[in-house]
Motif scaffolding. Structure first.
Motif, PDB file in Angstrom:
ATOM      1  N   GLN A 107      46.635  68.888  57.344  1.00  0.00           N
ATOM      2  CA  GLN A 107      45.256  68.606  56.956  1.00  0.00           C
ATOM      3  C   GLN A 107      44.895  67.630  55.827  1.00  0.00           C
ATOM      4  O   GLN A 107      44.813  68.121  54.564  1.00  0.00           O
ATOM      5  CB  GLN A 107      44.482  69.917  56.812  1.00  0.00           C
ATOM      6  N   GLY A 138      51.132  70.185  61.800  1.00  0.00           N
ATOM      7  CA  GLY A 138      49.803  69.543  61.758  1.00  0.00           C
ATOM      8  C   GLY A 138      49.639  69.642  60.286  1.00  0.00           C
ATOM      9  O   GLY A 138      50.034  70.718  59.596  1.00  0.00           O
ATOM     10  N   ARG A 143      43.604  64.369  59.555  1.00  0.00           N
ATOM     11  CA  ARG A 143      44.570  65.122  60.417  1.00  0.00           C
ATOM     12  C   ARG A 143      45.691  64.468  60.772  1.00  0.00           C
ATOM     13  O   ARG A 143      45.493  63.443  61.445  1.00  0.00           O
ATOM     14  CB  ARG A 143      43.517  65.831  61.342  1.00  0.00           C
TER      15      ARG A 143
END
Length: 143
Positions: free
Chosen positions: A13, A11, A101
């Motif tokens: 940001q 993941g 995201r």
């Protein structure tokens, strides 16, 4: 062929725009990809990429690959015919969940008997290398 696939995801940001900016700037791959460096070429259908490949446990080599698929902000795929019964496919995927995201993936797929044997022999080192690639791409995108 899924048995001969190595993929790592993380993941991030950051926007897909930011990630694509990093992936599409071939001259700066050395910043976030320590295993595929000195990248040159064109991201275009049928385009050619040249790079120095140095994955753990393997000798450094110069690679000439063909861009098989690309979609800005989403995916870059390149393939290499590595000889008799040995083909490889590499990709970097960007999946935007929400603005700012994303999930980014780095993967290898191997085909052909020699490709599958190569996968079996180098699986652990390649897994670690792909984890490092996505981790460094994440760090660069979030910086």
């Amino acid at each position: 062929m899924d048995d001969a696939k190595i993929e790592k995801r993380v993941g991030v940001q950051a926007t897909s725009d930011r990630l694509w900016e990093l992936v599409s700037d071939l001259s700066r791959w050395n910043i976030w990809n320590p295993y595929e460096t000195d990248v040159e070429g064109a991201i275009a259908f049928g385009g050619q990429l040249e790079m120095t490949e140095a994955f753990p446990g393997q000798p450094q080599r110069r690679v000439t690959a063909r861009v098989a698929e690309w979609r800005p902000y989403v995916r870059l795929v390149w393939t290499e015919n590595r000889g008799f019964l040995f083909r490889s496919l590499r990709y970097i995927d960007i999946e935007e969940l929400d603005k700012g995201r994303c999930i980014v993936s780095s993967a290898h797929k191997f085909a052909g008997l020699r490709g599958e044997l190569f996968h079996d022999k180098h699986r652990i080192a390649l897994r670690d290398a792909h984890q490092a690639i996505v981790d460094r791409l994440k760090a660069e995108a979030e910086a």
